[in-house]
Design a protein around this motif. Structure first.
Motif, PDB file in Angstrom:
ATOM      1  N   TYR A 139       0.796  -1.222   0.000  1.00  0.00           N
ATOM      2  CA  TYR A 139       0.000   0.000   0.000  1.00  0.00           C
ATOM      3  C   TYR A 139       0.832   1.279   0.000  1.00  0.00           C
ATOM      4  O   TYR A 139       0.270   2.367   0.076  1.00  0.00           O
ATOM      5  CB  TYR A 139      -0.968   0.000   1.193  1.00  0.00           C
ATOM      6  CG  TYR A 139      -2.339  -0.514   0.826  1.00  0.00           C
ATOM      7  CD1 TYR A 139      -3.369   0.351   0.468  1.00  0.00           C
ATOM      8  CD2 TYR A 139      -2.604  -1.875   0.812  1.00  0.00           C
ATOM      9  CE1 TYR A 139      -4.622  -0.114   0.122  1.00  0.00           C
ATOM     10  CE2 TYR A 139      -3.861  -2.355   0.458  1.00  0.00           C
ATOM     11  CZ  TYR A 139      -4.862  -1.470   0.120  1.00  0.00           C
ATOM     12  OH  TYR A 139      -6.107  -1.948  -0.242  1.00  0.00           O
ATOM     13  N   ASP A 140       2.156   1.173  -0.144  1.00  0.00           N
ATOM     14  CA  ASP A 140       2.911   2.430  -0.125  1.00  0.00           C
ATOM     15  C   ASP A 140       2.783   3.198  -1.447  1.00  0.00           C
ATOM     16  O   ASP A 140       3.169   4.358  -1.535  1.00  0.00           O
ATOM     17  CB  ASP A 140       4.356   2.238   0.335  1.00  0.00           C
ATOM     18  CG  ASP A 140       5.311   1.721  -0.731  1.00  0.00           C
ATOM     19  OD1 ASP A 140       4.964   1.717  -1.907  1.00  0.00           O
ATOM     20  OD2 ASP A 140       6.434   1.336  -0.359  1.00  0.00           O
ATOM     21  N   SER A 141       2.195   2.561  -2.485  1.00  0.00           N
ATOM     22  CA  SER A 141       1.881   3.301  -3.717  1.00  0.00           C
ATOM     23  C   SER A 141       0.915   2.484  -4.565  1.00  0.00           C
ATOM     24  O   SER A 141       0.940   1.251  -4.528  1.00  0.00           O
ATOM     25  CB  SER A 141       3.139   3.579  -4.535  1.00  0.00           C
ATOM     26  OG  SER A 141       3.626   2.379  -5.101  1.00  0.00           O
ATOM     27  N   PRO A 142       0.044   3.155  -5.329  1.00  0.00           N
ATOM     28  CA  PRO A 142      -0.842   2.430  -6.242  1.00  0.00           C
ATOM     29  C   PRO A 142      -0.102   2.021  -7.506  1.00  0.00           C
ATOM     30  O   PRO A 142       0.718   2.765  -8.032  1.00  0.00           O
ATOM     31  CB  PRO A 142      -1.938   3.455  -6.561  1.00  0.00           C
ATOM     32  CG  PRO A 142      -1.279   4.783  -6.378  1.00  0.00           C
ATOM     33  CD  PRO A 142      -0.240   4.595  -5.308  1.00  0.00           C
ATOM     34  N   SER A 143      -0.381   0.812  -7.992  1.00  0.00           N
ATOM     35  CA  SER A 143       0.151   0.380  -9.270  1.00  0.00           C
ATOM     36  C   SER A 143      -0.782   0.842 -10.381  1.00  0.00           C
ATOM     37  O   SER A 143      -1.903   1.290 -10.124  1.00  0.00           O
ATOM     38  CB  SER A 143       0.287  -1.147  -9.293  1.00  0.00           C
ATOM     39  OG  SER A 143       1.177  -1.585  -8.292  1.00  0.00           O
ATOM     40  N   ILE A 144      -0.332   0.712 -11.623  1.00  0.00           N
ATOM     41  CA  ILE A 144      -1.146   1.140 -12.749  1.00  0.00           C
ATOM     42  C   ILE A 144      -2.476   0.385 -12.770  1.00  0.00           C
ATOM     43  O   ILE A 144      -2.521  -0.825 -12.546  1.00  0.00           O
ATOM     44  CB  ILE A 144      -0.369   0.958 -14.072  1.00  0.00           C
ATOM     45  CG1 ILE A 144      -1.133   1.607 -15.234  1.00  0.00           C
ATOM     46  CG2 ILE A 144      -0.054  -0.497 -14.351  1.00  0.00           C
ATOM     47  CD1 ILE A 144      -0.324   1.728 -16.498  1.00  0.00           C
ATOM     48  N   LYS A 153      -4.524   5.615  -2.448  1.00  0.00           N
ATOM     49  CA  LYS A 153      -4.794   4.221  -2.797  1.00  0.00           C
ATOM     50  C   LYS A 153      -5.981   3.699  -1.996  1.00  0.00           C
ATOM     51  O   LYS A 153      -6.051   3.858  -0.779  1.00  0.00           O
ATOM     52  CB  LYS A 153      -3.555   3.363  -2.531  1.00  0.00           C
ATOM     53  CG  LYS A 153      -3.711   1.911  -2.975  1.00  0.00           C
ATOM     54  CD  LYS A 153      -2.369   1.220  -3.073  1.00  0.00           C
ATOM     55  CE  LYS A 153      -2.500  -0.218  -3.489  1.00  0.00           C
ATOM     56  NZ  LYS A 153      -1.223  -0.848  -3.831  1.00  0.00           N
ATOM     57  N   PHE A 154      -6.908   3.051  -2.700  1.00  0.00           N
ATOM     58  CA  PHE A 154      -8.117   2.536  -2.057  1.00  0.00           C
ATOM     59  C   PHE A 154      -8.180   1.008  -2.152  1.00  0.00           C
ATOM     60  O   PHE A 154      -8.090   0.320  -1.142  1.00  0.00           O
ATOM     61  CB  PHE A 154      -9.342   3.194  -2.691  1.00  0.00           C
ATOM     62  CG  PHE A 154     -10.661   2.706  -2.173  1.00  0.00           C
ATOM     63  CD1 PHE A 154     -10.859   2.477  -0.811  1.00  0.00           C
ATOM     64  CD2 PHE A 154     -11.722   2.478  -3.034  1.00  0.00           C
ATOM     65  CE1 PHE A 154     -12.083   2.025  -0.326  1.00  0.00           C
ATOM     66  CE2 PHE A 154     -12.953   2.038  -2.562  1.00  0.00           C
ATOM     67  CZ  PHE A 154     -13.133   1.799  -1.212  1.00  0.00           C
ATOM     68  N   ILE A 155      -8.327   0.474  -3.358  1.00  0.00           N
ATOM     69  CA  ILE A 155      -8.395  -0.980  -3.532  1.00  0.00           C
ATOM     70  C   ILE A 155      -7.064  -1.472  -4.089  1.00  0.00           C
ATOM     71  O   ILE A 155      -6.648  -1.079  -5.174  1.00  0.00           O
ATOM     72  CB  ILE A 155      -9.535  -1.385  -4.489  1.00  0.00           C
ATOM     73  CG1 ILE A 155     -10.886  -0.867  -3.975  1.00  0.00           C
ATOM     74  CG2 ILE A 155      -9.580  -2.907  -4.636  1.00  0.00           C
ATOM     75  CD1 ILE A 155     -12.045  -1.148  -4.912  1.00  0.00           C
ATOM     76  N   ASN A 201      -1.249   9.568   4.759  1.00  0.00           N
ATOM     77  CA  ASN A 201      -1.655  10.587   3.793  1.00  0.00           C
ATOM     78  C   ASN A 201      -2.012  10.029   2.417  1.00  0.00           C
ATOM     79  O   ASN A 201      -2.602  10.748   1.604  1.00  0.00           O
ATOM     80  CB  ASN A 201      -0.534  11.620   3.621  1.00  0.00           C
ATOM     81  CG  ASN A 201      -0.297  12.422   4.884  1.00  0.00           C
ATOM     82  OD1 ASN A 201      -1.235  12.864   5.527  1.00  0.00           O
ATOM     83  ND2 ASN A 201       0.970  12.593   5.243  1.00  0.00           N
ATOM     84  N   LYS A 202      -1.661   8.766   2.162  1.00  0.00           N
ATOM     85  CA  LYS A 202      -1.799   8.233   0.807  1.00  0.00           C
ATOM     86  C   LYS A 202      -2.727   7.029   0.678  1.00  0.00           C
ATOM     87  O   LYS A 202      -2.813   6.431  -0.393  1.00  0.00           O
ATOM     88  CB  LYS A 202      -0.413   7.852   0.265  1.00  0.00           C
ATOM     89  CG  LYS A 202       0.519   9.045   0.032  1.00  0.00           C
ATOM     90  CD  LYS A 202      -0.024   9.965  -1.056  1.00  0.00           C
ATOM     91  CE  LYS A 202       0.943  11.107  -1.362  1.00  0.00           C
ATOM     92  NZ  LYS A 202       0.419  11.987  -2.435  1.00  0.00           N
ATOM     93  N   VAL A 203      -3.386   6.660   1.784  1.00  0.00           N
ATOM     94  CA  VAL A 203      -4.315   5.527   1.758  1.00  0.00           C
ATOM     95  C   VAL A 203      -5.665   5.995   2.287  1.00  0.00           C
ATOM     96  O   VAL A 203      -5.738   6.823   3.200  1.00  0.00           O
ATOM     97  CB  VAL A 203      -3.782   4.354   2.615  1.00  0.00           C
ATOM     98  CG1 VAL A 203      -4.818   3.243   2.725  1.00  0.00           C
ATOM     99  CG2 VAL A 203      -2.486   3.813   2.021  1.00  0.00           C
ATOM    100  N   ILE A 204      -6.744   5.459   1.700  1.00  0.00           N
ATOM    101  CA  ILE A 204      -8.086   5.842   2.119  1.00  0.00           C
ATOM    102  C   ILE A 204      -8.932   4.582   2.277  1.00  0.00           C
ATOM    103  O   ILE A 204      -8.674   3.565   1.624  1.00  0.00           O
ATOM    104  CB  ILE A 204      -8.707   6.827   1.099  1.00  0.00           C
ATOM    105  CG1 ILE A 204      -9.922   7.530   1.692  1.00  0.00           C
ATOM    106  CG2 ILE A 204      -9.015   6.144  -0.221  1.00  0.00           C
ATOM    107  CD1 ILE A 204     -10.361   8.755   0.887  1.00  0.00           C
ATOM    108  N   ASP A 205      -9.920   4.612   3.160  1.00  0.00           N
ATOM    109  CA  ASP A 205     -10.780   3.449   3.385  1.00  0.00           C
ATOM    110  C   ASP A 205     -12.252   3.863   3.388  1.00  0.00           C
ATOM    111  O   ASP A 205     -12.593   5.048   3.333  1.00  0.00           O
ATOM    112  CB  ASP A 205     -10.402   2.738   4.681  1.00  0.00           C
ATOM    113  CG  ASP A 205     -10.418   3.650   5.905  1.00  0.00           C
ATOM    114  OD1 ASP A 205     -11.194   4.625   5.920  1.00  0.00           O
ATOM    115  OD2 ASP A 205      -9.649   3.393   6.855  1.00  0.00           O
ATOM    116  N   ILE A 206     -13.130   2.871   3.443  1.00  0.00           N
ATOM    117  CA  ILE A 206     -14.568   3.125   3.345  1.00  0.00           C
ATOM    118  C   ILE A 206     -15.070   3.976   4.506  1.00  0.00           C
ATOM    119  O   ILE A 206     -15.862   4.905   4.314  1.00  0.00           O
ATOM    120  CB  ILE A 206     -15.347   1.791   3.273  1.00  0.00           C
ATOM    121  CG1 ILE A 206     -15.095   1.101   1.921  1.00  0.00           C
ATOM    122  CG2 ILE A 206     -16.847   2.023   3.473  1.00  0.00           C
ATOM    123  CD1 ILE A 206     -15.692  -0.279   1.806  1.00  0.00           C
TER     124      ILE A 206
END
Length: 261
Positions: A139-144, A153-155, A201-206
């Motif tokens: 979860y430290d970064s979203p992939s393409i 990043k969410f899912i 700061n870079k991850v979000i949840d429901i």
């Protein structure tokens, strides 16, 4: 038609074995394209197919009753807790899915975004491969083509494919387990603090979006809407076949990790 299985909570090795069992049956053509929604009996750190064990803090996992398992898919570690996990499996010959990981990933991402819209969660698809912090944390970064909200990043998803089937699964966090996630890794203190602040700061949840959690039943309705829209197929509620259940039991040890390496 697409089969949707609304499953229960299971141990990590069972969940991974079950996903693979379903995919093998789908690949043989004895089961249709399948979605499974499920949870985890214990908080569980899942490692990518080829991820090394040296970076994992096994003492922390043991002291905090966190299980660990190996995924059939690649990528880096994810801590599964307070989330709904999905499996999507289809034949590699599915007419709507391109013959490569990135292309099929994009189509499935579009279905996930439509599903989230049903819950009044409005997402984006990450268009570029982001730089990560060079940590073992997925979860430290979203992939393409992963799912983000305002660049957070969410899912988080991962895919494995061969000549017969596509197996993609991912985590949809109701409440992201930030502190335990960061502490699951052997990192020097400065790097651990940096990762914690970055993820904060870079991850979000429901829960932070809707101020509530989503149930399996609500998520199932969302997936029925989203995947039927993108795949233009009827979705029916199904269950594991006896053959899938028996194969799951045989595959469990494939995903076990020695808790005392």
């Amino acid at each position: 038609m697409i089969r949707l299985i609304i499953d229960a909570y299971h141990m990590g090795s069972w969940n991974m074995a079950c996903d693979l069992s379903i995919a093998k049956h789908v690949g043989k053509g004895v089961q249709p394209t399948t979605i499974r929604l499920y949870g985890w009996t214990l908080p569980t750190l899942s490692l990518g197919r080829f991820q090394k064990l040296e970076d994992i803090d096994f003492d922390f996992l043991k002291n905090n009753n966190i299980d660990i398992v190996r995924r059939p898919t690649g990528g880096r570690a994810v801590l599964h807790n307070n989330e709904i996990t999905y499996l999507f499996s289809a034949s590699t010959n599915h007419h709507l899915l391109p013959k490569n990981v990135i292309g099929s990933y994009k189509v499935i991402a579009e279905a996930l975004i439509k599903s989230m819209e049903f819950l009044n969660i409005y997402c984006d698809i990450e268009k570029n491969k982001s730089k990560h912090l060079n940590t073992p944390a997925c979860y430290d970064s979203p992939s393409i083509y992963e799912i983000t909200i305002e660049k957070k990043k969410f899912i988080g998803s991962a895919q494995y494919r061969n000549d017969y089937y596509i197996l993609q699964h991912g985590a949809i966090p109701n409440e992201f387990p930030l502190e335990n996630y960061v502490n699951s890794f052997k990192l020097i203190e400065d790097k651990k603090i940096k990762l914690y602040n970055h993820l904060k700061n870079k991850v979000i949840d429901i829960k932070s979006i809707l101020n509530k959690k989503i149930s399996f039943e609500e998520m199932a309705e969302a997936f029925k809407f989203g995947f039927s829209q993108i795949f233009n197929e009827e979705i029916f509620i199904g269950e594991l076949s006896n053959s899938e259940y028996e194969l799951t039991k045989k595959l469990i040890e494939k995903f076990d990790i020695d808790k005392n390496p």
